[in-house]
Design an enzyme around this catalytic site. Structure first.
Site, short mmCIF file in Angstrom:
data_model
loop_
_atom_site.label_atom_id
_atom_site.label_comp_id
_atom_site.label_asym_id
_atom_site.label_seq_id
_atom_site.Cartn_x
_atom_site.Cartn_y
_atom_site.Cartn_z
N GLU A 24 37.15 39.42 34.47
CA GLU A 24 36.45 38.63 35.48
C GLU A 24 34.96 39.01 35.52
O GLU A 24 34.59 40.14 35.28
CB GLU A 24 37.07 38.85 36.86
CG GLU A 24 38.43 38.21 37.02
CD GLU A 24 39.52 38.87 36.17
OE1 GLU A 24 40.35 38.12 35.61
OE2 GLU A 24 39.54 40.10 36.06
N SER A 30 49.20 38.07 34.64
CA SER A 30 50.54 37.90 34.09
C SER A 30 51.62 37.73 35.15
O SER A 30 52.52 36.92 34.97
CB SER A 30 50.90 39.07 33.18
OG SER A 30 50.90 40.28 33.90
#
Length: 95
Positions: free
Chosen positions: A15, A34
């Site tokens: 990010e 995930s």
């Protein structure tokens, strides 16, 4: 007990500082790529789930932190024996 808000994102990516700022403004405490899709697929298949995630880097909610893939892999490798023992103990107690 500790509670937090998990922000599920698409990956694989690290990010940006702006994304961390946005996730924090939205109430996020941790970011991952995930757990959420895996639970969605399991639910779609009718599989009951229990979710647990390992935080592999401190990213940059409060200040930007440069993170490498190698550091993330090292943290995951370090957590693996602990997670294995935790899962074994949970399965044993569920029997």
């Amino acid at each position: 007990m500790v509670y937090g808000v998990y922000v599920g994102v698409q990956g694989p990516t690290f990010e940006t500082p702006a994304e961390y700022k946005m996730y924090r403004a939205l109430g996020g405490d941790t970011v991952g790529m995930s757990t959420v899709p895996e639970v969605i697929v399991a639910h779609h298949c009718g599989i009951k789930t229990f979710g647990i995630s390992v935080v592999t880097d401190l990213g940059g909610f409060d200040s930007p932190v440069e993170v490498s893939h190698e550091e993330v892999q090292e943290a995951a490798d370090k957590a693996q024996p602990i997670m294995t023992e935790l899962m074994r103990e949970m399965i044993k107690r569920a029997e």
